[in-house]
Scaffold this motif. Structure first.
Motif, short mmCIF file in Angstrom:
data_model
loop_
_atom_site.label_atom_id
_atom_site.label_comp_id
_atom_site.label_asym_id
_atom_site.label_seq_id
_atom_site.Cartn_x
_atom_site.Cartn_y
_atom_site.Cartn_z
N GLU A 1 0.76 -1.37 -0.06
CA GLU A 1 0.15 -0.20 0.07
C GLU A 1 0.85 1.20 -0.12
N SER A 2 1.83 1.17 0.67
CA SER A 2 2.89 2.38 0.84
C SER A 2 3.64 2.52 -0.35
N PHE A 3 3.89 1.67 -1.12
CA PHE A 3 4.80 1.61 -2.24
C PHE A 3 3.86 2.04 -3.27
N GLU A 4 2.63 1.69 -3.49
CA GLU A 4 1.51 2.18 -4.46
C GLU A 4 1.09 3.53 -4.26
N HIS A 5 1.23 3.98 -3.06
CA HIS A 5 0.88 5.32 -2.62
C HIS A 5 2.06 6.34 -3.30
N TYR A 6 3.19 5.81 -3.07
CA TYR A 6 4.48 6.68 -3.36
C TYR A 6 4.46 6.65 -4.84
N LEU A 7 4.29 5.25 -5.60
CA LEU A 7 4.13 5.39 -6.98
C LEU A 7 3.20 6.08 -7.57
N ASN A 8 2.05 6.17 -7.06
CA ASN A 8 1.29 7.11 -7.82
C ASN A 8 1.35 8.88 -7.70
N LYS A 9 2.12 9.02 -6.48
CA LYS A 9 2.57 10.38 -6.28
C LYS A 9 3.78 10.67 -7.34
N MET A 10 4.50 9.72 -7.42
CA MET A 10 5.79 9.99 -8.33
C MET A 10 5.02 10.10 -9.84
N LEU A 11 4.21 9.14 -10.40
CA LEU A 11 3.62 9.14 -11.46
C LEU A 11 2.86 10.58 -11.59
N ALA A 12 2.24 11.03 -10.65
CA ALA A 12 1.51 12.46 -10.80
C ALA A 12 2.50 13.57 -10.88
N ARG A 13 3.66 13.40 -10.69
CA ARG A 13 4.65 14.30 -10.91
C ARG A 13 5.53 14.36 -12.06
N VAL A 14 5.43 13.18 -12.76
CA VAL A 14 6.46 12.89 -13.84
C VAL A 14 6.31 13.91 -14.94
N ILE A 15 7.34 14.65 -15.23
CA ILE A 15 7.36 15.26 -16.41
C ILE A 15 8.59 15.02 -17.25
N THR A 16 9.46 13.99 -16.83
CA THR A 16 10.73 13.50 -17.58
C THR A 16 10.51 12.00 -17.57
N PRO A 17 10.56 11.29 -18.67
CA PRO A 17 10.30 9.92 -18.74
C PRO A 17 11.42 9.21 -17.84
N VAL A 18 10.93 7.95 -17.25
CA VAL A 18 11.80 7.57 -16.49
C VAL A 18 13.26 6.96 -17.20
N GLU A 19 12.78 6.54 -18.34
CA GLU A 19 14.06 5.76 -19.30
C GLU A 19 15.14 7.05 -19.19
N SER A 20 14.92 8.29 -19.11
CA SER A 20 15.85 9.33 -19.27
C SER A 20 17.05 9.11 -18.18
N PHE A 21 16.42 8.55 -17.03
CA PHE A 21 17.48 8.28 -15.92
C PHE A 21 17.79 6.89 -15.76
N THR A 22 17.54 6.09 -16.70
CA THR A 22 17.96 4.77 -16.82
C THR A 22 19.06 4.34 -17.64
N ARG A 23 19.96 3.97 -17.10
CA ARG A 23 21.22 3.16 -18.01
C ARG A 23 21.58 2.09 -17.47
N ALA A 24 22.24 1.27 -18.25
CA ALA A 24 22.86 0.04 -17.99
C ALA A 24 23.72 -0.16 -16.76
N PRO A 25 23.77 -0.81 -15.74
CA PRO A 25 24.71 -0.78 -14.84
C PRO A 25 26.07 -1.00 -15.24
N ALA A 26 26.25 -1.59 -16.38
CA ALA A 26 27.73 -1.49 -16.75
C ALA A 26 28.34 -0.40 -17.17
N GLU A 27 27.63 0.56 -17.41
CA GLU A 27 28.10 1.87 -17.78
C GLU A 27 28.49 2.64 -16.51
#
Length: 153
Positions: A7-33
């Protein structure tokens, strides 16, 4: 405990999704990098087993219901003590204090984080990396190297 965590995770996920203005992929890179010699040196096989290996049975004590809830998640916890030099941590605190004094550190407006202060430390490109204070940049590199070190074992 599991349902409370979900429930807590869902709550925070909904808050984050409501605030998203930058696609998550722009923050995601392969660990090997983010391969880092320090992380390769400190991560050992036992840390992987503590995180993702078979979890120990729940001990029968006053907190066994809480422990059972955490253990039901199927992940563990691993602590690696003494891997950051005290001098490095002290210098990082000094750099953060200077950033706070210059107004770069912001107080959280989230009611769940009253009193928390934060600053985004971007280090994805050489230009961003060059703008970071040196010790905080080193810590960013070290911490970003942990996922690759864990996956490589």
């Amino acid at each position: 405990v599991h349902s409370m965590l979900v429930e807590s995770f869902e709550h925070y996920l909904n808050k984050m999704l409501a605030r998203v203005i930058t696609p998550v992929e722009s923050f995601t890179r392969a660990p090997a990098e983010f391969c880092c010699e320090w992380a390769q040196r400190v991560v050992q096989r036992r840390h992987i087993l503590e995180l993702w290996g078979p979890q120990p049975p729940v001990l029968q004590d006053a907190n066994s219901d809480e422990a059972a809830g955490w253990l039901s998640l199927g992940v563990g916890v691993s602590v690696i003590d003494g891997v950051l030099e005290a001098n490095l941590a002290s210098r990082a605190c000094s750099e953060l204090a200077a950033m706070e004094a210059s107004g770069d550190v912001q107080a959280s407006k989230d009611p769940c984080n009253v009193g928390a202060r934060a600053v985004w430390l971007h280090f994805e490109t050489p230009a961003e990396r060059s703008r970071l204070p040196p010790v905080l940049g080193d810590l960013c590199d070290r911490l970003a190297g942990l996922p690759h070190a864990l996956l490589a074992r």
